[in-house]
Design an enzyme around this catalytic site. Structure first.
Site, PDB file in Angstrom:
ATOM      1  N   HIS A 183      14.918 -10.769  29.899  1.00 56.25           N
ATOM      2  CA  HIS A 183      14.826 -10.003  28.653  1.00 56.25           C
ATOM      3  C   HIS A 183      14.118 -10.928  27.668  1.00 56.25           C
ATOM      4  O   HIS A 183      14.679 -11.953  27.256  1.00 56.25           O
ATOM      5  CB  HIS A 183      16.209  -9.608  28.152  1.00 56.25           C
ATOM      6  CG  HIS A 183      16.205  -8.973  26.799  1.00 56.25           C
ATOM      7  ND1 HIS A 183      15.615  -7.755  26.548  1.00 56.25           N
ATOM      8  CD2 HIS A 183      16.721  -9.393  25.611  1.00 56.25           C
ATOM      9  CE1 HIS A 183      15.766  -7.441  25.275  1.00 56.25           C
ATOM     10  NE2 HIS A 183      16.434  -8.425  24.684  1.00 56.25           N
ATOM     11  N   ASP A 235       7.823   0.604  24.276  1.00 53.00           N
ATOM     12  CA  ASP A 235       6.931   1.522  23.556  1.00 53.00           C
ATOM     13  C   ASP A 235       5.483   1.440  24.020  1.00 53.00           C
ATOM     14  O   ASP A 235       4.581   1.926  23.330  1.00 53.00           O
ATOM     15  CB  ASP A 235       6.997   1.297  22.029  1.00 53.00           C
ATOM     16  CG  ASP A 235       8.324   1.755  21.445  1.00 53.00           C
ATOM     17  OD1 ASP A 235       8.852   2.777  21.919  1.00 53.00           O
ATOM     18  OD2 ASP A 235       8.831   1.087  20.517  1.00 53.00           O
ATOM     19  N   SER A 320      -0.890 -11.397  34.980  1.00 56.35           N
ATOM     20  CA  SER A 320      -0.026 -10.382  35.588  1.00 56.35           C
ATOM     21  C   SER A 320      -0.830  -9.283  36.259  1.00 56.35           C
ATOM     22  O   SER A 320      -0.569  -8.086  36.067  1.00 56.35           O
ATOM     23  CB  SER A 320       0.896  -9.778  34.531  1.00 56.35           C
ATOM     24  OG  SER A 320       1.544 -10.772  33.791  1.00 56.35           O
TER      25      SER A 320
END
Length: 443
Positions: A183, A235, A320
């Site tokens: 997180h 979001d 990534s």
């Protein structure tokens, strides 16, 4: 009840910490006894020359970017205190010195800190993590986290590594299985001294203040491994990843390797990057014969948006993207794009020069089509072209000193050429990077 990503993270930490024997923590020698202090210097020269087809005004302004810099990096990693639960710390410090900003050029190649300020000649930053270990499970909290996986991989290819703030847990409780979750609430980019930046969708240029991920890699056999990951960029999107990698030995010095990667990305929450409905995959087959490796690749993007991935500041791109044709200058990830690649690598150790290696690759992309994209999409720089095409050629030479007082010293030269055939969503460019790196283990 639908579990949020935060709930999943908490549950995963609890479940992973409760499995398996206490072998890892039981073998702890102590906070000081298992500690390590490492020093590294890195010298980087960066020359990026745009030629045509810029997709935004900034690229036009920064047509010819040149910078040269030096970094000094100190990393301290403590051991863990003894007992059922072990505690430790990680500390890092970075100092960057600009040696040359490129006379007559922009001096804003994004390789130096702070934030591309061409008038600054030096900058420093530091970070720290607290860590806790139970059995073979380790939890870290701090502002110097460096996860590296298919859905969240901060880059360390410039002068300083990018880092994140938050919680990150890694578990090795089961043999062959590495599971992790995080997180994350803030970013520090590789060209920033600010520890409270946002995360970005790199191509869309929109920000999120929270990233969560959960995933695992499993070695089924010595030849076969699989991995599954999922991430939520608050979001912006939810992204899922799967991989299978298999090596088939033909003889003592010959083998075949097959690698398949799949990403699925959909918009999430308030959809700051607009509608996203993209599936991206790549296939690669490699043949290794002694010192030589030959590889062929195919990559396809299904969707009217590009395949997008992690940024940690405006205009920066990280690692990534595990698709086979992601390259030094471009990623061949445009809407509906398909691409083919050919790779060759040579390890000169077989010819009496250990530490010396060469690499070359050539990739062609076709049929980039953004014509069905929403007019207000942040990806609309792809425009209305229906058949954009381009190619890239990358060359690399690297030498690592194998023994003596300079053992570990590496010199690496990377050259890339990208050319667009038609369309204007990307740029024709040439880039040269020269990287000299010397790691030294103090204790």
């Amino acid at each position: 009840m639908r579990l949020s990503s935060k709930h999943v993270l908490v549950l995963s930490i609890a479940s992973m910490a409760g499995h398996g024997a206490m072998a890892g923590q039981a073998e702890s020698k102590g906070f000081i006894e298992d500690s390590h202090l490492d020093f590294m210097t890195r010298n980087l020269y960066w020359n990026h020359d745009y030629h045509s087809g810029h997709n935004n005004a900034q690229r036009t302004a920064d047509r010819d970017r040149r910078e040269w810099g030096q970094t000094f990096r100190l990393d301290f990693s403590s051991g863990f205190t003894q007992g059922l639960v072990g505690f430790g710390v990680d500390l890092s410090g970075y100092t960057v010195i600009k040696l040359d900003g490129g006379a007559g050029h922009s001096g804003q190649a994004g390789v130096l800190v702070p934030e591309g300020n061409s008038t600054a000649h030096e900058a420093s930053s530091a970070g720290a993590n607290l860590k806790v270990r139970v059995s073979e499970t380790e939890l870290k909290y701090g502002n110097n986290l460096r996860p590296y996986n298919p859905v969240f991989a901060p880059a360390d290819a410039r002068l300083t590594p990018a880092t994140a703030t938050g919680f990150w847990v890694v578990s090795n409780e089961l043999k062959g299985l590495v599971a992790e979750a995080a997180h994350l609430t803030a970013a520090k980019d590789f060209n920033s001294t600010n520890l409270s930046d946002d995360f970005f969708a790199a191509y869309a240029g929109v920000a999120s203040d929270t990233v969560d991920f959960l995933g695992a890699s499993y070695s089924v056999t010595d030849q076969l491994s699989v991995s599954l990951y999922g991430a939520e960029y608050k979001d912006i999107w939810r992204q899922y990843y799967g991989n299978a990698n298999y090596t088939y030995p033909l003889s003592d010095n010959q083998s075949l390797n097959f690698d398949a990667n799949l990403y699925r990305t959909v918009d999430e929450g308030s959809s700051r990057a607009g509608d996203i409905d993209t599936t991206a995959y790549s296939l690669a087959a490699a043949y290794t014969w002694g010192a030589h490796t030959f590889k062929l690749t195919y990559q396809k993007i299904h969707g009217d948006q590009p395949f997008d991935y992690l940024g940690m500041g405006p205009g920066t791109f990280h690692d990534s993207i595990y698709l086979a044709n992601s390259s030094q200058l471009v990623d061949f990830n445009g809407p509906n794009e398909k691409s083919w690649g050919a790779f060759y690598n040579l390890d000169m150790a077989a010819y009496g020069v250990p530490g010396l290696s060469f690499g070359a690759r050539y990739i062609v992309g076709r049929d980039v089509d953004g014509s069905r994209m929403d007019a207000d999409s942040p990806y609309n720089f792809y425009g209305s072209e229906r058949s954009e095409d381009h190619w890239e050629r990358d060359l690399e030479v690297k030498y690592v000193v194998q023994e003596g007082s300079a053992k570990g010293l590496s010199v690496r030269v990377r050259q890339a050429t990208h050319r667009i055939g038609n369309g204007a969503s990307d740029a024709s460019a040439d880039q040269v990077r020269l990287i000299v790196e010397y790691p030294w283990s103090i204790f």
